[in-house]
Design a protein around this motif. Structure first.
Motif, PDB file in Angstrom:
ATOM      1  N   LEU A 143       0.548  -1.349   0.123  1.00 40.78           N
ATOM      2  CA  LEU A 143      -0.201  -0.498   0.100  1.00 40.78           C
ATOM      3  C   LEU A 143       0.888   0.964  -0.148  1.00 40.78           C
ATOM      4  O   LEU A 143       1.439   1.026   0.960  1.00 40.78           O
ATOM      5  N   TYR A 144       0.997   1.939  -0.482  1.00 37.39           N
ATOM      6  CA  TYR A 144       1.663   3.336  -1.394  1.00 37.39           C
ATOM      7  C   TYR A 144       0.778   4.288  -0.699  1.00 37.39           C
ATOM      8  O   TYR A 144      -0.123   5.044  -2.415  1.00 37.39           O
ATOM      9  N   VAL A 145       0.934   5.268  -0.130  1.00 44.47           N
ATOM     10  CA  VAL A 145      -0.065   6.538  -0.404  1.00 44.47           C
ATOM     11  C   VAL A 145       1.136   7.434   0.325  1.00 44.47           C
ATOM     12  O   VAL A 145       1.943   7.550   1.450  1.00 44.47           O
ATOM     13  N   SER A 146       1.051   8.661  -0.215  1.00 44.86           N
ATOM     14  CA  SER A 146       2.151  10.013  -0.431  1.00 44.86           C
ATOM     15  C   SER A 146       0.867  10.900  -1.125  1.00 44.86           C
ATOM     16  O   SER A 146      -0.789  10.847  -1.341  1.00 44.86           O
ATOM     17  N   GLY A 147       1.958  11.836  -1.549  1.00 42.56           N
ATOM     18  CA  GLY A 147       0.999  13.112  -1.789  1.00 42.56           C
ATOM     19  C   GLY A 147       0.423  12.950  -3.113  1.00 42.56           C
ATOM     20  O   GLY A 147      -0.794  13.372  -3.843  1.00 42.56           O
ATOM     21  N   GLY A 148       0.594  11.954  -3.919  1.00 46.49           N
ATOM     22  CA  GLY A 148       0.614  12.182  -5.312  1.00 46.49           C
ATOM     23  C   GLY A 148       0.285  10.673  -5.825  1.00 46.49           C
ATOM     24  O   GLY A 148      -0.162  11.244  -6.982  1.00 46.49           O
ATOM     25  N   ASN A 149       0.300  10.006  -4.778  1.00 47.39           N
ATOM     26  CA  ASN A 149       0.302   8.872  -5.613  1.00 47.39           C
ATOM     27  C   ASN A 149      -0.764   7.891  -4.025  1.00 47.39           C
ATOM     28  O   ASN A 149      -0.306   8.099  -3.069  1.00 47.39           O
ATOM     29  N   ILE A 170      -5.639  15.008   2.044  1.00 49.30           N
ATOM     30  CA  ILE A 170      -5.822  16.077   3.570  1.00 49.30           C
ATOM     31  C   ILE A 170      -4.660  17.183   3.756  1.00 49.30           C
ATOM     32  O   ILE A 170      -4.985  18.104   3.669  1.00 49.30           O
ATOM     33  N   ASP A 171      -3.755  17.039   2.846  1.00 47.61           N
ATOM     34  CA  ASP A 171      -2.928  18.858   2.737  1.00 47.61           C
ATOM     35  C   ASP A 171      -3.738  19.631   2.105  1.00 47.61           C
ATOM     36  O   ASP A 171      -3.921  20.914   2.720  1.00 47.61           O
ATOM     37  N   ALA A 172      -4.832  19.411   1.024  1.00 44.43           N
ATOM     38  CA  ALA A 172      -4.985  20.413   0.559  1.00 44.43           C
ATOM     39  C   ALA A 172      -6.873  20.758   1.927  1.00 44.43           C
ATOM     40  O   ALA A 172      -6.610  21.878   2.482  1.00 44.43           O
ATOM     41  N   ILE A 208      -2.444  16.821  10.588  1.00 41.45           N
ATOM     42  CA  ILE A 208      -4.041  15.922  10.793  1.00 41.45           C
ATOM     43  C   ILE A 208      -3.739  15.929  12.082  1.00 41.45           C
ATOM     44  O   ILE A 208      -5.174  14.792  12.699  1.00 41.45           O
ATOM     45  N   GLU A 209      -2.733  14.447  11.538  1.00 42.03           N
ATOM     46  CA  GLU A 209      -2.869  13.383  12.587  1.00 42.03           C
ATOM     47  C   GLU A 209      -2.795  13.740  14.458  1.00 42.03           C
ATOM     48  O   GLU A 209      -3.653  12.914  15.173  1.00 42.03           O
ATOM     49  N   SER A 210      -2.493  15.144  14.384  1.00 41.05           N
ATOM     50  CA  SER A 210      -2.211  14.956  16.109  1.00 41.05           C
ATOM     51  C   SER A 210      -3.625  15.845  16.621  1.00 41.05           C
ATOM     52  O   SER A 210      -4.135  15.435  17.788  1.00 41.05           O
TER      53      SER A 210
HETATM   54  P1  ATP Z   1       4.941  11.235  -4.135  1.00 35.75           P
HETATM   55  O1  ATP Z   1       5.886  11.499  -4.989  1.00 35.75           O
HETATM   56  O2  ATP Z   1       5.505   9.697  -4.156  1.00 35.75           O
HETATM   57  O3  ATP Z   1       3.573  10.638  -4.522  1.00 35.75           O
HETATM   58  P2  ATP Z   1       4.961  12.906  -2.163  1.00 35.75           P
HETATM   59  O4  ATP Z   1       6.173  13.770  -3.285  1.00 35.75           O
HETATM   60  O5  ATP Z   1       4.175  13.237  -2.072  1.00 35.75           O
HETATM   61  O6  ATP Z   1       4.857  11.686  -3.008  1.00 35.75           O
HETATM   62  P3  ATP Z   1       6.549  12.217   0.179  1.00 35.75           P
HETATM   63  O7  ATP Z   1       7.129  12.313   1.005  1.00 35.75           O
HETATM   64  O8  ATP Z   1       6.239  10.497  -0.180  1.00 35.75           O
HETATM   65  O9  ATP Z   1       6.359  12.919  -1.167  1.00 35.75           O
HETATM   66  O10 ATP Z   1       4.320  12.159   0.951  1.00 35.75           O
HETATM   67  C1  ATP Z   1       4.512  13.102   1.469  1.00 35.75           C
HETATM   68  C2  ATP Z   1       3.118  13.134   2.126  1.00 35.75           C
HETATM   69  O11 ATP Z   1       2.878  12.777   3.009  1.00 35.75           O
HETATM   70  C3  ATP Z   1       2.213  14.632   2.308  1.00 35.75           C
HETATM   71  O12 ATP Z   1       0.858  14.510   1.802  1.00 35.75           O
HETATM   72  C4  ATP Z   1       1.998  14.882   3.499  1.00 35.75           C
HETATM   73  O13 ATP Z   1       0.868  15.254   4.458  1.00 35.75           O
HETATM   74  C5  ATP Z   1       1.829  13.569   3.857  1.00 35.75           C
HETATM   75  N1  ATP Z   1       2.095  12.846   4.956  1.00 35.75           N
HETATM   76  C6  ATP Z   1       3.226  12.520   6.251  1.00 35.75           C
HETATM   77  N2  ATP Z   1       3.467  12.235   7.412  1.00 35.75           N
HETATM   78  C7  ATP Z   1       2.007  12.293   7.525  1.00 35.75           C
HETATM   79  C8  ATP Z   1       1.498  11.700   8.252  1.00 35.75           C
HETATM   80  N3  ATP Z   1       2.146  11.868   9.556  1.00 35.75           N
HETATM   81  N4  ATP Z   1       0.476  11.339   8.369  1.00 35.75           N
HETATM   82  C9  ATP Z   1      -0.378  11.974   6.823  1.00 35.75           C
HETATM   83  N5  ATP Z   1       0.292  12.219   6.372  1.00 35.75           N
HETATM   84  C10 ATP Z   1       1.372  11.935   6.503  1.00 35.75           C
END
Ligand code: ATP
Ligand code: FE2
Length: 337
Positions: free
Chosen positions: A133-139, A165-167, A182-184
């Motif tokens: 499960l790969y969860v990030s800002g872009g994926n 979540i960021d938005a 948001i987590e805290s």
């Molecule tokens: P990708 O290019 O793979 O899509 P990315 O550019 O978003 O990655 P990452 O560093 O992988 O970069 O992820 C950043 C994201 O992780 C942001 O959306 C940030 O809010 C989220 N993030 C970081 N810490 C937490 C957390 N504790 N709870 C929820 N989200 C988090």
């Protein structure tokens, strides 16, 4: 005489982070330095990110070299993130690595960023063949290795969970990145406000959830019947339950016996708890990628580059053009075939 170990310089440059790492061909990470662009207001503007990376690349590479106690002459391979990502940002990364590679005659390999997240997880978590499960800002991707590729079993149909979540956090007046904030806040509430839960087959959608959560901020009940902590709690519970449902279904479908949680959002303790729970229910080994390697970094690119280089050698310069929309299932994985 001691054999000289081979060294790779890994460069991540797809979005906010200019990441540099130096590692040996056995996967020992010798140094890792990130310089991350944080916008004062709003989201990531590609032009500003590009300027940031152009300003910091030299310093960041030098710092990584100094920390590793090595010089550029010790580098046997350069690996860089070729895609997916923001076009203008990827182009800066490609420009830097091509220049270094050609000037110093060092072999160059391009790497898919998403696969980098999985490969560093396999290396650092001791898992062989996980459902990821790969969860990030872009994926937002649920993937497993099948038929010679990292296949995508589920993904977001619109925005990524981290972006959502960021938005929302930005709308609530919090600074980027909103995920940790948001987590805290969520930890301070147990009051669940029903929000749209959208799972379509194996795919997910977060845009309706985003709109509904944003509307709660504008409602007359805001700061009367519920506050920001309650919304943070509710949106996390809803979004993470959606991710957990799809991950569990993919686990049952693929029969994998390991689950890997990665990407920036993997840092979230509540999400970790939910994914650990379903993994346990299915007797699967659960691992979350260590914080140092969950977010974007040069080590994930360097290590994937090493795996590729060992199997098929360097890329020809004409094959190093960037690919902003490069999907992971389109990438050949010779090191696992
Ligand atoms: P990708 O290019 O793979 O899509 P990315 O550019 O978003 O990655 P990452 O560093 O992988 O970069 O992820 C950043 C994201 O992780 C942001 O959306 C940030 O809010 C989220 N993030 C970081 N810490 C937490 C957390 N504790 N709870 C929820 N989200 C988090
Ligand atoms: Fe990433």
């Amino acid at each position: 005489m001691k054999l000289k170990r081979k060294i790779c310089l890994g460069i991540e440059c797809t979005a906010h982070t200019f990441g540099v790492s130096i590692l040996d061909f056995d996967g020992n990470v010798i140094s890792i330095i990130n310089d991350t662009y944080i916008p004062e207001t709003g989201g990531l503007h590609p032009r500003k990110v590009r300027e940031h990376h152009l300003e910091c690349f030299d310093r960041t590479i030098t710092m990584a070299m100094t920390q590793a106690n090595l010089s550029i002459k010790d580098i046997n391979l350069i690996a860089f993130s070729q895609g997916p990502g923001l076009g203008p940002v990827l182009r800066v990364g490609a420009l830097i690595v091509r220049f270094l590679s050609q000037k110093l005659k060092i072999p160059l390999v391009g790497v898919n960023h998403c696969i980098g997240h999985i490969e560093i997880g396999r290396l650092k978590c001791g898992v062989k063949d996980p459902l990821t499960l790969y969860v990030s800002g872009g994926n937002t991707i649920i993937s497993a290795f099948e038929s010679e590729r990292y296949q995508i079993f589920g993904e977001t149909l619109d925005i990524a969970v981290g972006n959502f979540i960021d938005a929302f956090a930005r709308d609530a007046g919090l600074q980027h990145p909103g995920g940790p904030k948001i987590e805290s806040l969520a930890k301070k509430s147990k009051k669940y406000i029903p929000l749209p839960y959208v799972v379509k087959g194996m795919d997910l959608s977060f845009s309706g959830l985003y709109t509904a959560a944003k509307n709660l901020l504008k409602s007359r009940d805001y700061n009367r019947r519920y506050n920001l902590d309650d919304i943070a709690y509710s949106l996390q519970e809803t979004a993470f339950a959606m991710l957990t449902e799809v991950t569990e279904r993919a686990l049952a479908h693929t029969n994998k016996t390991e689950v890997l949680l990665t990407g920036g959002v993997a840092a979230n303790k509540r999400l970790q708890e939910m994914i650990a729970y379903i993994s346990n229910e299915h007797n699967a080994k659960y691992k979350v990628v260590p914080l140092k390697y969950t977010g974007d970094n040069g080590a994930m690119i360097g290590w994937t580059g090493i795996l590729k280089y060992k199997e098929v050698g360097a890329d020809d310069i004409e094959d190093t053009t960037i690919n902003p929309k490069w999907r992971m299932e389109n990438v050949e994985i010779p090191w696992r075939s």
